[in-house]
Design a protein around this motif. Structure first.
Motif, PDB file in Angstrom:
ATOM      1  N   ALA A 357       0.954  -1.418   0.001  1.00  0.00           N
ATOM      2  CA  ALA A 357      -0.172  -0.196  -0.064  1.00  0.00           C
ATOM      3  C   ALA A 357       0.857   1.324  -0.106  1.00  0.00           C
ATOM      4  CB  ALA A 357      -0.850  -0.038   1.215  1.00  0.00           C
ATOM      5  N   ALA A 358       1.826   1.237   0.854  1.00  0.00           N
ATOM      6  CA  ALA A 358       2.760   2.627   0.868  1.00  0.00           C
ATOM      7  C   ALA A 358       3.470   2.697  -0.497  1.00  0.00           C
ATOM      8  CB  ALA A 358       3.888   2.217   2.203  1.00  0.00           C
ATOM      9  N   ASP A 359       3.882   1.553  -0.934  1.00  0.00           N
ATOM     10  CA  ASP A 359       4.910   1.767  -2.248  1.00  0.00           C
ATOM     11  C   ASP A 359       3.826   2.505  -3.294  1.00  0.00           C
ATOM     12  OD1 ASP A 359       6.920   0.762  -0.939  1.00  0.00           O
ATOM     13  OD2 ASP A 359       6.870  -1.332  -1.843  1.00  0.00           O
ATOM     14  N   LYS A 360       2.502   2.230  -3.350  1.00  0.00           N
ATOM     15  CA  LYS A 360       1.592   3.107  -4.099  1.00  0.00           C
ATOM     16  C   LYS A 360       1.507   4.448  -4.067  1.00  0.00           C
ATOM     17  CE  LYS A 360      -1.114  -1.231  -5.103  1.00  0.00           C
ATOM     18  NZ  LYS A 360      -0.965  -1.416  -6.389  1.00  0.00           N
ATOM     19  N   ALA A 361       1.699   4.919  -2.853  1.00  0.00           N
ATOM     20  CA  ALA A 361       1.709   6.311  -2.211  1.00  0.00           C
ATOM     21  C   ALA A 361       2.772   7.215  -2.709  1.00  0.00           C
ATOM     22  CB  ALA A 361       1.731   6.357  -1.085  1.00  0.00           C
ATOM     23  N   GLY A 365       2.939  10.485   2.810  1.00  0.00           N
ATOM     24  CA  GLY A 365       3.803   9.362   3.828  1.00  0.00           C
ATOM     25  C   GLY A 365       3.063   8.795   4.821  1.00  0.00           C
ATOM     26  N   ASN A 366       1.768   9.008   5.048  1.00  0.00           N
ATOM     27  CA  ASN A 366       0.862   8.437   6.334  1.00  0.00           C
ATOM     28  C   ASN A 366       1.214   6.717   6.076  1.00  0.00           C
ATOM     29  OD1 ASN A 366      -0.124  10.734   7.553  1.00  0.00           O
ATOM     30  ND2 ASN A 366      -0.835  11.156   5.635  1.00  0.00           N
ATOM     31  N   LEU A 367       1.172   6.203   4.987  1.00  0.00           N
ATOM     32  CA  LEU A 367       1.011   4.652   5.072  1.00  0.00           C
ATOM     33  C   LEU A 367       2.467   4.382   5.378  1.00  0.00           C
ATOM     34  CD1 LEU A 367      -1.109   4.203   1.697  1.00  0.00           C
ATOM     35  CD2 LEU A 367      -1.658   4.030   4.074  1.00  0.00           C
ATOM     36  N   TYR A 368       3.602   4.903   4.921  1.00  0.00           N
ATOM     37  CA  TYR A 368       4.947   4.542   5.503  1.00  0.00           C
ATOM     38  C   TYR A 368       5.121   4.889   6.698  1.00  0.00           C
ATOM     39  CZ  TYR A 368       7.147   3.846   0.840  1.00  0.00           C
ATOM     40  OH  TYR A 368       7.310   3.338  -0.197  1.00  0.00           O
ATOM     41  N   ALA A 369       4.419   5.889   7.499  1.00  0.00           N
ATOM     42  CA  ALA A 369       4.320   5.925   9.049  1.00  0.00           C
ATOM     43  C   ALA A 369       3.657   4.835   9.750  1.00  0.00           C
ATOM     44  CB  ALA A 369       3.494   7.292   9.292  1.00  0.00           C
ATOM     45  N   LEU A 371       3.465   1.846   8.313  1.00  0.00           N
ATOM     46  CA  LEU A 371       4.560   0.618   7.984  1.00  0.00           C
ATOM     47  C   LEU A 371       5.586   0.613   9.098  1.00  0.00           C
ATOM     48  CD1 LEU A 371       5.368  -1.650   6.315  1.00  0.00           C
ATOM     49  CD2 LEU A 371       6.657  -0.136   4.915  1.00  0.00           C
ATOM     50  N   MET A 372       5.908   1.780   9.416  1.00  0.00           N
ATOM     51  CA  MET A 372       7.019   2.233  10.459  1.00  0.00           C
ATOM     52  C   MET A 372       6.583   1.562  11.622  1.00  0.00           C
ATOM     53  SD  MET A 372       8.576   5.574  11.941  1.00  0.00           S
ATOM     54  CE  MET A 372       6.900   6.192  12.522  1.00  0.00           C
ATOM     55  N   ASP A 373       5.466   2.013  12.092  1.00  0.00           N
ATOM     56  CA  ASP A 373       4.822   1.131  13.550  1.00  0.00           C
ATOM     57  C   ASP A 373       4.957  -0.197  13.427  1.00  0.00           C
ATOM     58  OD1 ASP A 373       4.368   3.754  14.260  1.00  0.00           O
ATOM     59  OD2 ASP A 373       2.097   3.875  13.811  1.00  0.00           O
ATOM     60  N   LEU A 374       4.472  -0.752  12.354  1.00  0.00           N
ATOM     61  CA  LEU A 374       4.511  -2.309  12.099  1.00  0.00           C
ATOM     62  C   LEU A 374       6.003  -2.704  12.568  1.00  0.00           C
ATOM     63  CD1 LEU A 374       1.766  -2.589   9.274  1.00  0.00           C
ATOM     64  CD2 LEU A 374       1.793  -3.567  11.737  1.00  0.00           C
ATOM     65  N   TYR A 375       6.917  -2.226  11.931  1.00  0.00           N
ATOM     66  CA  TYR A 375       8.318  -2.692  12.024  1.00  0.00           C
ATOM     67  C   TYR A 375       8.835  -2.589  13.372  1.00  0.00           C
ATOM     68  CZ  TYR A 375       9.050  -3.066   6.551  1.00  0.00           C
ATOM     69  OH  TYR A 375       9.143  -3.447   5.625  1.00  0.00           O
ATOM     70  N   GLY A 388      10.173   5.160   8.538  1.00  0.00           N
ATOM     71  CA  GLY A 388      10.000   6.701   8.958  1.00  0.00           C
ATOM     72  C   GLY A 388      10.584   7.741   8.264  1.00  0.00           C
ATOM     73  N   ASN A 389      11.609   7.599   7.666  1.00  0.00           N
ATOM     74  CA  ASN A 389      12.447   8.660   6.848  1.00  0.00           C
ATOM     75  C   ASN A 389      11.673   8.890   5.632  1.00  0.00           C
ATOM     76  OD1 ASN A 389      14.334   9.265   8.860  1.00  0.00           O
ATOM     77  ND2 ASN A 389      15.867   7.661   8.088  1.00  0.00           N
ATOM     78  N   LYS A 390      11.207   7.779   4.993  1.00  0.00           N
ATOM     79  CA  LYS A 390      10.577   7.811   3.810  1.00  0.00           C
ATOM     80  C   LYS A 390       9.259   8.455   3.856  1.00  0.00           C
ATOM     81  CE  LYS A 390      10.122   6.839  -0.661  1.00  0.00           C
ATOM     82  NZ  LYS A 390       9.825   5.490  -1.290  1.00  0.00           N
ATOM     83  N   ALA A 391       8.469   8.332   5.036  1.00  0.00           N
ATOM     84  CA  ALA A 391       7.288   9.127   5.534  1.00  0.00           C
ATOM     85  C   ALA A 391       7.580  10.646   5.683  1.00  0.00           C
ATOM     86  CB  ALA A 391       6.753   8.378   6.714  1.00  0.00           C
ATOM     87  N   LEU A 392       8.813  10.918   6.310  1.00  0.00           N
ATOM     88  CA  LEU A 392       9.132  12.268   6.379  1.00  0.00           C
ATOM     89  C   LEU A 392       9.336  13.051   5.069  1.00  0.00           C
ATOM     90  CD1 LEU A 392      11.071  11.771   9.691  1.00  0.00           C
ATOM     91  CD2 LEU A 392       8.733  13.295   9.526  1.00  0.00           C
ATOM     92  N   LYS A 393       9.927  12.176   4.322  1.00  0.00           N
ATOM     93  CA  LYS A 393      10.209  12.943   2.871  1.00  0.00           C
ATOM     94  C   LYS A 393       9.224  12.973   2.215  1.00  0.00           C
ATOM     95  CE  LYS A 393      13.397  11.748  -1.123  1.00  0.00           C
ATOM     96  NZ  LYS A 393      14.077  10.688  -1.620  1.00  0.00           N
ATOM     97  N   LEU A 394       8.116  12.171   2.109  1.00  0.00           N
ATOM     98  CA  LEU A 394       6.979  12.333   1.370  1.00  0.00           C
ATOM     99  C   LEU A 394       6.046  13.474   1.783  1.00  0.00           C
ATOM    100  CD1 LEU A 394       5.977   8.652   0.469  1.00  0.00           C
ATOM    101  CD2 LEU A 394       6.918  10.414  -1.152  1.00  0.00           C
TER     102      LEU A 394
END
Length: 456
Positions: A357-361, A365-369, A371-375, A388-394
């Motif tokens: 899902a995050a890769d489609k965004a 960056g919310n989906l990467y956020a 994903l970070m919680d799951l990791y 997390g860094n990908k979320a902040l970048k997006l």
């Protein structure tokens, strides 16, 4: 074959002039119309049981007139050949013969005229000339009271059906109401036909009353109404938002005519009535019955499954829908799948779905956020930092402070204290996370100092 049977009866009855009253050619016409409209063939037979308030003295029919009609019958409904093969009717010749009879009928009484018009109507109907068929059947009715009750009522009923087929609904209901006035009693089929006509006229009150009566008559006799009857009844109830009554009819349809569309509609009505438990049970039943055809069916069951604390069921339903290529693998649907797996404590599966899902965004960056919680949940701190860094970048984050805070925690878990301090400093700038970030920042600085002292 019906036409031949009717005319052969008339042919054998010619020894008695009075018997011509039985030689109605309306039977096959009404039979065919009844079949086309989904009515019972016994409907028209009710005309024989009319509520006759007064016996009609009928004028006589001459033997010569009867013989003339016999010639018409030979042309439009010829007897089979000796070898049993059928002889095709000659309708144009029959019409020509009828015109001769009509032209020489200056002294004919109303009963005799009715027989001529009756044959005209039959021939035109057989030739698919409905306009002229209606014209001559109407002339038959106009000869009352010089015609038998049975002929009048059967003709009136046929006119109602023909008018309905021609979309002349006002005439159709007028003729039908006239027929029902004398039928003893009006049949359930008659009320069903009136419901159809009134529905086309947008007279919902008449349509509802008629179809409800028709269904009640059938059910009171211990039988089950036809599917089309229940369908009209249901449609009318839903149109006036009588959802409770429509549920009763839908249950009958599911029980007696179990089609996918009824299984699909039943939980929807429960949903409108906010009866969530029943909605879930019947939606699940329709799923088991194989009635799911749209992505909304799978998604609704998934949402309700999670709401009823069945997240594993929700995940399996969504996966099945996606595998069947009915549920799109969109960001939102994959996010829902991940949430279902997470609630089921199937974190690895939740990560796979959320990563897709995050890769489609592209700019969110919310989906990467998430994903970070799951990791972080599975102690994969390195992947958590990357997500997390990908979320902040997006960017475009709902809670940027929380993302910085969690990135800092991931760095802290990896004992990368300087990077953790930088992340906590950023989290301090968000009012929502300032208090937590302050505590973590203090802890990170202490750990960094301890690490430096140990290194010395």
């Amino acid at each position: 074959m019906k036409l031949n049977l009717v005319t052969s009866f008339c042919r054998f009855s010619r020894s008695s002039v009075i018997a011509v009253a039985a030689c109605f050619v309306l039977a096959p016409v009404a039979d065919k119309a009844s079949t086309e409209l989904g009515l019972s063939s016994s409907f028209v037979s009710v005309a024989a049981a009319a509520k006759v308030k007064d016996k009609r003295p009928l004028p006589g029919i001459s033997e010569s007139f009867f013989k003339k009609l016999g010639r018409v019958a030979d042309l439009v409904s010829p007897a089979p050949n000796k070898d049993g093969s059928e002889v095709p009717p000659n309708y144009p010749a029959g019409l020509e013969e009828l015109r001769k009879i009509e032209k020489g009928c200056e002294k004919c009484n109303g009963y005799e005229l009715a027989q001529i018009y009756n044959y005209f109507g039959f021939v035109y109907y057989s030739m698919d000339d409905m306009k002229n068929a209606v014209k001559y059947y109407d002339l038959v009715v106009q000869q009352a009271p010089l015609i038998p009750w049975g002929l009048e009522l059967q003709t009136v009923y046929t006119l109602s059906q023909l008018a309905f087929s021609n979309e002349d609904y006002s005439a159709a209901v007028k003729y039908l109401n006239r027929w029902m006035e004398y039928a003893d009693p009006p049949s359930a089929d008659a009320f069903y036909l009136r419901a159809q006509i009134c529905y086309q006229m947008d007279d919902k009150k008449c349509a509802s009353g008629s179809i409800n009566t028709a269904v009640k008559m059938v059910e009171d006799s211990g039988k089950i109404a036809k599917e089309s009857w229940y369908s009209i009844q249901k449609a009318l109830m839903l149109e006036k938002e009588d959802y409770k009554s429509s549920l009763v009819v839908l249950h009958k349809l599911v029980r007696h005519y179990p089609k996918k569309s009824y299984w699909q509609q039943l939980p929807s009505v429960y949903g409108v009535l906010e009866r969530d438990k029943e909605q879930y049970y019947f939606l699940d039943a329709s799923y088991v019955a194989g009635a799911f055809e749209k992505d909304s069916h799978y998604l609704n069951l998934a949402y309700l499954s999670m709401a009823n604390d069945y997240p594993y069921k929700a995940a399996k339903v969504l996966e099945e829908g996606m595998k069947a290529k009915i549920v799109p693998r969109s960001e939102k649907n994959l996010e829902t799948l991940s949430a279902a797996w997470r609630l089921s404590q199937e974190y690895k599966k939740a990560i796979v779905a959320m990563k897709e899902a995050a890769d489609k965004a592209k700019d969110d960056g919310n989906l990467y956020a998430q994903l970070m919680d799951l990791y972080l949940t599975v102690d994969d701190n390195k992947s958590a930092v990357a997500a997390g860094n990908k979320a902040l970048k997006l960017g475009d984050l709902k809670q940027e402070g929380s993302v910085n805070l969690n990135v800092g925690i991931a760095y802290l878990n990896m004992e990368e204290y300087e990077d953790a301090i930088k992340s906590f400093d950023k989290a301090m700038k968000d009012k929502a996370t300032k208090k937590f970030a302050e505590s973590w920042l203090k802890y990170a600085k202490n750990e960094l100092f301890r690490q430096q002292q140990l290194a010395k």
